[in-house]
Design a protein around this motif. Sequence first.
Motif, PDB file in Angstrom:
ATOM      1  N   GLU A   1       0.855  -1.185   0.000  1.00 25.28           N
ATOM      2  CA  GLU A   1       0.000   0.000   0.000  1.00 25.28           C
ATOM      3  C   GLU A   1       0.892   1.236   0.000  1.00 25.28           C
ATOM      4  N   ALA A   2       0.566   2.217  -0.865  1.00 26.18           N
ATOM      5  CA  ALA A   2       1.379   3.433  -0.943  1.00 26.18           C
ATOM      6  C   ALA A   2       1.248   4.220   0.356  1.00 26.18           C
ATOM      7  N   TRP A   3       2.401   4.765   0.824  1.00 26.77           N
ATOM      8  CA  TRP A   3       2.374   5.544   2.063  1.00 26.77           C
ATOM      9  C   TRP A   3       1.572   6.828   1.869  1.00 26.77           C
ATOM     10  N   GLY A   4       0.885   7.226   2.897  1.00 24.51           N
ATOM     11  CA  GLY A   4       0.196   8.517   2.893  1.00 24.51           C
ATOM     12  C   GLY A   4       0.073   8.983   4.324  1.00 24.51           C
ATOM     13  N   PRO A   5       0.076  10.303   4.558  1.00 23.68           N
ATOM     14  CA  PRO A   5      -0.053  10.789   5.932  1.00 23.68           C
ATOM     15  C   PRO A   5      -1.419  10.429   6.516  1.00 23.68           C
ATOM     16  N   GLY A   6      -1.445  10.153   7.803  1.00 20.61           N
ATOM     17  CA  GLY A   6      -2.712   9.827   8.467  1.00 20.61           C
ATOM     18  C   GLY A   6      -3.607  11.051   8.518  1.00 20.61           C
ATOM     19  N   ASP A   7      -4.917  10.811   8.525  1.00 20.19           N
ATOM     20  CA  ASP A   7      -5.861  11.929   8.590  1.00 20.19           C
ATOM     21  C   ASP A   7      -5.656  12.715   9.882  1.00 20.19           C
ATOM     22  N   GLY A   8      -5.988  13.976   9.832  1.00 17.72           N
ATOM     23  CA  GLY A   8      -5.865  14.814  11.021  1.00 17.72           C
ATOM     24  C   GLY A   8      -4.596  15.655  10.968  1.00 17.72           C
ATOM     25  N   LEU A   9      -3.914  15.730  12.121  1.00 19.66           N
ATOM     26  CA  LEU A   9      -2.763  16.635  12.247  1.00 19.66           C
ATOM     27  C   LEU A   9      -1.652  16.304  11.247  1.00 19.66           C
ATOM     28  N   GLU A  10      -1.384  14.985  11.068  1.00 24.52           N
ATOM     29  CA  GLU A  10      -0.291  14.590  10.168  1.00 24.52           C
ATOM     30  C   GLU A  10      -0.558  15.080   8.746  1.00 24.52           C
ATOM     31  N   ARG A  11      -1.784  14.880   8.297  1.00 24.81           N
ATOM     32  CA  ARG A  11      -2.151  15.312   6.941  1.00 24.81           C
ATOM     33  C   ARG A  11      -2.045  16.837   6.819  1.00 24.81           C
ATOM     34  N   THR A  12      -2.503  17.553   7.849  1.00 23.36           N
ATOM     35  CA  THR A  12      -2.426  19.022   7.845  1.00 23.36           C
ATOM     36  C   THR A  12      -0.977  19.483   7.777  1.00 23.36           C
ATOM     37  N   LEU A  13      -0.090  18.815   8.544  1.00 26.97           N
ATOM     38  CA  LEU A  13       1.314  19.225   8.553  1.00 26.97           C
ATOM     39  C   LEU A  13       1.972  18.989   7.194  1.00 26.97           C
ATOM     40  N   PHE A  14       1.687  17.847   6.562  1.00 29.33           N
ATOM     41  CA  PHE A  14       2.270  17.579   5.242  1.00 29.33           C
ATOM     42  C   PHE A  14       1.723  18.551   4.189  1.00 29.33           C
ATOM     43  N   THR A  15       0.430  18.892   4.308  1.00 32.96           N
ATOM     44  CA  THR A  15      -0.152  19.869   3.376  1.00 32.96           C
ATOM     45  C   THR A  15       0.520  21.230   3.573  1.00 32.96           C
ATOM     46  N   THR A  16       0.756  21.601   4.848  1.00 30.74           N
ATOM     47  CA  THR A  16       1.426  22.877   5.128  1.00 30.74           C
ATOM     48  C   THR A  16       2.834  22.876   4.543  1.00 30.74           C
ATOM     49  N   LEU A  17       3.558  21.761   4.729  1.00 29.94           N
ATOM     50  CA  LEU A  17       4.916  21.659   4.172  1.00 29.94           C
ATOM     51  C   LEU A  17       4.886  21.794   2.654  1.00 29.94           C
ATOM     52  N   ALA A  18       3.935  21.113   2.010  1.00 28.45           N
ATOM     53  CA  ALA A  18       3.819  21.183   0.539  1.00 28.45           C
ATOM     54  C   ALA A  18       3.446  22.600   0.104  1.00 28.45           C
ATOM     55  N   ASN A  19       2.584  23.271   0.880  1.00 25.92           N
ATOM     56  CA  ASN A  19       2.217  24.660   0.558  1.00 25.92           C
ATOM     57  C   ASN A  19       3.428  25.580   0.675  1.00 25.92           C
ATOM     58  N   ILE A  20       4.261  25.347   1.702  1.00 28.92           N
ATOM     59  CA  ILE A  20       5.454  26.191   1.891  1.00 28.92           C
ATOM     60  C   ILE A  20       6.425  25.983   0.720  1.00 28.92           C
ATOM     61  N   LEU A  21       6.654  24.729   0.336  1.00 26.91           N
ATOM     62  CA  LEU A  21       7.578  24.458  -0.779  1.00 26.91           C
ATOM     63  C   LEU A  21       7.038  25.070  -2.074  1.00 26.91           C
ATOM     64  N   THR A  22       5.718  24.930  -2.293  1.00 22.39           N
ATOM     65  CA  THR A  22       5.100  25.525  -3.488  1.00 22.39           C
ATOM     66  C   THR A  22       5.214  27.054  -3.413  1.00 22.39           C
ATOM     67  N   GLY A  23       4.982  27.610  -2.222  1.00 21.60           N
ATOM     68  CA  GLY A  23       5.071  29.059  -2.028  1.00 21.60           C
ATOM     69  C   GLY A  23       6.472  29.570  -2.332  1.00 21.60           C
ATOM     70  N   ILE A  24       7.499  28.886  -1.795  1.00 22.01           N
ATOM     71  CA  ILE A  24       8.881  29.313  -2.052  1.00 22.01           C
ATOM     72  C   ILE A  24       9.195  29.165  -3.547  1.00 22.01           C
ATOM     73  N   GLY A  25       8.708  28.090  -4.163  1.00 28.04           N
ATOM     74  CA  GLY A  25       8.940  27.879  -5.600  1.00 28.04           C
ATOM     75  C   GLY A  25       8.364  29.014  -6.431  1.00 28.04           C
ATOM     76  N   PHE A  26       7.099  29.351  -6.178  1.00 29.55           N
ATOM     77  CA  PHE A  26       6.461  30.445  -6.930  1.00 29.55           C
ATOM     78  C   PHE A  26       7.145  31.785  -6.614  1.00 29.55           C
ATOM     79  N   ALA A  27       7.534  31.983  -5.332  1.00 20.65           N
ATOM     80  CA  ALA A  27       8.178  33.249  -4.949  1.00 20.65           C
ATOM     81  C   ALA A  27       9.554  33.380  -5.613  1.00 20.65           C
ATOM     82  N   LEU A  28      10.269  32.264  -5.791  1.00 26.49           N
ATOM     83  CA  LEU A  28      11.563  32.305  -6.492  1.00 26.49           C
ATOM     84  C   LEU A  28      11.375  32.767  -7.932  1.00 26.49           C
ATOM     85  N   VAL A  29      10.343  32.237  -8.594  1.00 22.67           N
ATOM     86  CA  VAL A  29      10.070  32.639  -9.979  1.00 22.67           C
ATOM     87  C   VAL A  29       9.693  34.126 -10.019  1.00 22.67           C
TER      88      VAL A  29
END
Lengths: 62, 248
Positions: B75-103
């Motif tokens: 089974e493919a790994w995925g963050p558990g629902d709740g806090l873990e999922r929120t934290l991974f989404t926040t991390l992905a948003n930050i990386l996307t944010g820095i990526g767009f801000a660099l451009v």
Amino acid sequence: MTQNAQKSATATVIDARATVLAPAVLALLLGAFLVLGTGFAHSDTIHNAAHDTRHSFAFPCH
Amino acid sequence: MFRRIFFTAIVAGLLGGVGISVVHEFTTTPIILHAEEFENSGGDDAHKHSLRSGGISLIAPAHAHGPEKTADGDEAWGPGDGLERTLFTTLANILTGIGFALVLTACFALSGRPVNGQTGVLWGFAGFGIASLAPSLGLPPEVPGAMAAELAGRQMWWILCVAATAAGLWAMVFRNGAAWMIGGIAVIAVPHLIGAPQPERIGGNVPPELAAHFVAASLVTATIFWCATGWLAGTFWDRFSSSEAQEV
């Protein structure tokens, strides 16, 4: 303006462009890498970790 | 210059990414979670969207799409629902944010024009038009469970649309003359004339009311993200200009 002053002004413009171009291109490439890595990578793990980000930012998903 | 571009982008992207994570938590995320209830309740229908255009999606369905197995049978790994999922989404948003801000900051530098917080918002609006609004005409923001064409084709079209819109806007804004204006409009229109890949059939399990609400929520939050990141990047870019001048 003397010839020397003109040459110096041209050299300054070229210098200014060179100092901007290298870091700007590097930033563009790194920025694209981060966005594509987070939003587009075909890895199950990255997809699952960034799933809600991909949907919210309207990146093509699934 | 190197320090100015990267420091501006990292700070603006970090703050923009954290900020939009809070906004998503109350806007898009609840709709995604609600849509997943319908997506997972549909049996075979729920996964039709990954079998479009005669091909199988290159990506395995997420944790939210039922207990799918990878090619190895794990089974493919995925963050558990709740806090873990929120934290991974926040991390992905930050990386996307820095990526767009660099451009964005790279474009500040390449334009050679002065940018501050106010003009940064205009740059942010351009980013929104390029990376959110233009692609949404061919590929509207999708809730999980929506019917869609094969993934790789949609991703290629998205990248083409973003590149064409950026090039067209650049020609229209930074070049003078009717020819550049007409050329810019033509380049922006090209991906839409080609057309984004569309599913062979429509009619997923997610109610259209929910899908429509998600489109609005996604575009509104993207506007907030781009305006905020543009303002932050413009403000820090301006600050760095005065601090660099003082150093000299």
